[in-house]
Every structure is written in C-alpha cells, then in structure tokens.
Design a protein around this motif. Structure first.
Motif, mmCIF file in Angstrom:
data_model
loop_
_atom_site.group_PDB
_atom_site.id
_atom_site.type_symbol
_atom_site.label_atom_id
_atom_site.label_comp_id
_atom_site.label_asym_id
_atom_site.label_seq_id
_atom_site.Cartn_x
_atom_site.Cartn_y
_atom_site.Cartn_z
ATOM 1 N N ALA A 34 0.903 -1.124 0.011
ATOM 2 C CA ALA A 34 -0.060 0.017 -0.003
ATOM 3 C C ALA A 34 0.828 1.285 0.031
ATOM 4 O O ALA A 34 1.957 1.331 0.414
ATOM 5 C CB ALA A 34 -0.956 0.031 1.369
ATOM 6 N N ALA A 35 0.337 2.250 -0.702
ATOM 7 C CA ALA A 35 1.283 3.523 -0.773
ATOM 8 C C ALA A 35 0.827 4.643 0.049
ATOM 9 O O ALA A 35 -0.470 4.770 0.333
ATOM 10 C CB ALA A 35 0.922 4.183 -2.252
ATOM 11 N N SER A 36 1.819 4.969 1.029
ATOM 12 C CA SER A 36 1.622 6.093 1.904
ATOM 13 C C SER A 36 1.060 7.446 1.323
ATOM 14 O O SER A 36 1.426 7.708 0.232
ATOM 15 C CB SER A 36 2.744 6.379 2.641
ATOM 16 O OG SER A 36 2.546 7.309 3.734
ATOM 17 N N ARG A 37 0.148 7.833 2.132
ATOM 18 C CA ARG A 37 -0.232 9.299 1.691
ATOM 19 C C ARG A 37 0.304 10.467 2.448
ATOM 20 O O ARG A 37 0.084 11.366 2.188
ATOM 21 C CB ARG A 37 -2.079 9.226 1.909
ATOM 22 C CG ARG A 37 -2.970 8.206 1.429
ATOM 23 C CD ARG A 37 -2.916 8.241 -0.016
ATOM 24 N NE ARG A 37 -4.171 7.500 -0.584
ATOM 25 C CZ ARG A 37 -3.591 6.244 -0.808
ATOM 26 N NH1 ARG A 37 -2.472 5.578 -0.903
ATOM 27 N NH2 ARG A 37 -4.938 5.363 -1.380
ATOM 28 N N VAL A 38 1.016 10.035 3.603
ATOM 29 C CA VAL A 38 1.498 11.076 4.541
ATOM 30 C C VAL A 38 3.212 11.402 4.145
ATOM 31 O O VAL A 38 3.610 12.385 4.088
ATOM 32 C CB VAL A 38 1.435 10.646 5.956
ATOM 33 C CG1 VAL A 38 2.234 11.430 6.762
ATOM 34 C CG2 VAL A 38 0.011 10.750 6.271
ATOM 35 N N ASN A 39 3.710 10.163 3.754
ATOM 36 C CA ASN A 39 5.112 9.969 3.572
ATOM 37 C C ASN A 39 5.525 9.946 1.972
ATOM 38 O O ASN A 39 5.271 8.726 1.685
ATOM 39 C CB ASN A 39 5.945 9.075 4.348
ATOM 40 C CG ASN A 39 5.467 9.194 5.938
ATOM 41 O OD1 ASN A 39 5.774 10.148 6.416
ATOM 42 N ND2 ASN A 39 4.745 8.095 6.475
ATOM 43 N N PRO A 40 5.632 10.879 1.425
ATOM 44 C CA PRO A 40 5.808 10.496 -0.288
ATOM 45 C C PRO A 40 6.861 9.519 -0.592
ATOM 46 O O PRO A 40 7.728 9.583 -0.012
ATOM 47 C CB PRO A 40 6.262 11.855 -0.563
ATOM 48 C CG PRO A 40 5.872 13.027 0.287
ATOM 49 C CD PRO A 40 5.833 12.286 1.830
ATOM 50 N N GLY A 41 6.249 8.740 -1.558
ATOM 51 C CA GLY A 41 7.163 7.424 -2.212
ATOM 52 C C GLY A 41 7.204 6.425 -1.094
ATOM 53 O O GLY A 41 7.716 5.276 -1.430
#
Length: 339
Positions: A91-98
């Motif tokens: 899953a891709a973080s929305r808070v920590n880019p990348g």
C-alpha cells in the motif's frame, strides 16, 4: 317400622360426575405422557445455510479489452531486506511521499515494513496489541478522524475456511518527517474491526478501502469466483459486523486489490492477471464492479504475485511477490508507470 342394615345411596348424577372426573384424569395422564415422550424423543435438526444474493456482471470475462493507460514493461527493483519471504500486500503512504507499506502473511511477525519503489529499507512498524494469524492485504484510507490517513491491515486469510470471523486492524499513518531511517516504531493503539461473512467462513486475500465513503471491501479467493463483501462506515470496534454481499465476479484466485486515492479506479489481481476499472463520474464501487474491466499490464515476472496498489501520486501501480518455495528468487517491487 322395619329394622336392618342401612344401605348407601348413590344417585345417578353422582355416578356420572365421578366417571367424568375419571375420564379427565385419564386424558390428562395420557397427554402428559405424550408430551414427555415428545420431549425425550431425539429430533434431527437440519441447519440450512443462509441464501446470499450477489449481483453478477453480464460481460464475458474472457473477451476483455486491454487498457493502454500503463506501460507494459515494469521497473523492477530488489528489496534491500533479504529476510522477507512471504510478502503478501503493498500500500502507498499518503503522508510520507514515496513510502510503501508491505507485510508477510501467516505465521510471521506482527510487523509492517516500510520501503519504496527502489526497494530501500525505511523501517518497521510493530503492531504490539495483535498477532499475525494470516495477514493477507493492506490498504490506506480515511477513518474516524477527519483529515487523517489510516493504515488498514487485513487479517483475512483462511485457507481452510474455518474461522468464524476475520479482522481488520486500523491505525493512523505515522509521520516520518525528520525521522532517522530506518525507523522502528511500536504501534500500541489501534482499532480492531471484527467481521464475519453472511454465508459462512471463506478464504480472502483482498482488502480495499473506499477513500470517498470509508467503506471496507473484502474479495474472496476461490477457483474462478471472487465474491465481494462490504462493511459500511462507520465500522463498529466493539461488536462483530456481518458484511453485506455485493458482487460476484468470475475472477480466478484473487490475491489483492486496491482503490485509487481519488476513488475513481480499481485494481484486482491474481498470480497471473490484473483487472482494471475506470469508474464513470458518480459511480459507486459496487456499481462500478458490475461494469466490464480492462486487462492491465502484468509482466509475469513474479514467482507468486501477491500485492498490488496504486501510487499515491497517480503515476502508476506497484506489485510485489512472495518468494518462499522458489529458491534463488529475490523479493521485488515492480512499478507500472502510467503513460
């Protein structure tokens, strides 16, 4: 005057009353014995499984078009960590880019690992209040507090279809701004969402969260069939939730899925195939899944493809793989860039 023995006199009326009482007593005794026999007699109980209705799409799943939105050749990187053999979700973080969240499945540590598209080791989150019965997928989405993004971990695997309920663990995304990497963070507080299916236990490896409604979707894993259920928001954390059946897809052995950050796209994958939906404006996830998907690129470069997620910046999608049982194979992150 006549003297002699005095005879008792019983009138006909008295005789009739006595006979009536005797009949009543006999009937009562017979009735009681009959009721007792009925109570003591073994009764065969047949439990009929509940009938659950799913909406079913009308398209031909073997005649789907191929989407042209993504590059068919992925960028593939090995994970820096070489101790993760049974990766199951991404899953891709929305808070920590990348930053990407990944995890192992059944029998492994209760940990979520942080990496990125290059496969770097960014850190570890340990979910101290819970164990890893069979973590099969992970998602990012909104939750109880407006403006916060949450990590959802799906303890939903059940190869033998034996567990009466499954669990989703929810906690706010940690902010890694200024942190020394790799981080090691204990998640000591989280929400435990307990779910059950309306038609009995089943195996599942796909967890999705709708970013627009906060609804939780689970897709079952079975031969040629994937039944999709929803737990509508707000989800209770104090009682078991019976999920609602919505759609039955003709999809073989689903291993992961995701809904895009803007809620307009859906991905569903197996070890061999990826389906992609672009939802028309205003279309719900439930209604969108009834429309014909397109086949998305998959290079078949993973020995046991398990996870999939959209990039947080809408630039494409990532996949990952399990490698246990495949000597010489390395755990990788693959990225399919949007054209």
């Amino acid at each position: 005057m006549i003297f002699g023995t005095k005879k008792s006199f019983i009138s006909p009326t008295t005789t009739n009353v006595a006979k009536a009482l005797l009949c009543v007593l006999m009937l009562f005794n017979f009735s009681c014995k009959k009721q007792a026999a009925a109570i003591l007699k073994p009764v065969d109980t047949v439990v009929t499984p509940p009938t659950v209705q799913f909406f079913k799409p009308s398209y031909n799943p073997s005649g789907l078009d191929t989407t042209k939105l993504f590059n068919p050749v992925p960028v593939v990187n090995d994970l820096a960590r070489t101790d993760l053999y049974e990766i199951s979700g991404v899953a891709a973080s929305r808070v920590n880019p990348g930053v990407l969240y990944i995890h192992n499945d059944s029998g492994n540590a209760n940990q979520v690992y942080l990496t990125n598209g290059a496969g770097a080791n960014i850190g570890t989150l340990t979910l101290t209040p819970v164990g890893n019965r069979d973590w099969e997928d992970i998602a990012i989405g909104p939750g109880p507090i407006a403006g916060k993004n949450y990590v959802y971990v799906g303890d939903i695997g059940d190869n033998n279809s034996q567990y009466p309920s499954v669990f989703v663990y929810r906690f706010p995304e940690p902010d890694l701004t200024g942190a020394t990497l790799p981080v090691n963070i204990n998640i000591t507080q989280l929400d435990v969402i307990e779910l059950k299916y309306p038609n009995g236990p089943r195996n599942a490896e796909t967890l999705m969260v709708d970013p627009l409604t906060k609804d939780i979707y689970i897709a079952s894993k079975a031969s040629n069939i994937s039944q999709i259920f929803v737990a509508r928001y707000p989800q209770s954390t104090s009682s078991v939730i019976t999920m609602t059946p919505i759609v039955q897809l003709y999809f073989d052995h689903a291993t992961a899925g995701d809904i895009s950050p803007d809620g307009t796209e859906i991905l569903l994958r197996s070890n061999e195939l990826i389906w992609y939906w672009k939802l028309p404006a205003g279309t719900s996830v439930s209604a969108g899944l009834l429309t014909a998907p397109e086949v998305a690129p998959y290079a078949n470069n993973e020995p046991q493809g398990e996870g999939i997620c959209f990039a947080a910046d809408d630039s494409g999608y990532y996949t990952d793989t399990e490698i246990r049982g495949y000597p010489g194979k390395l755990a990788t992150i693959s990225f399919y860039k949007r054209k």
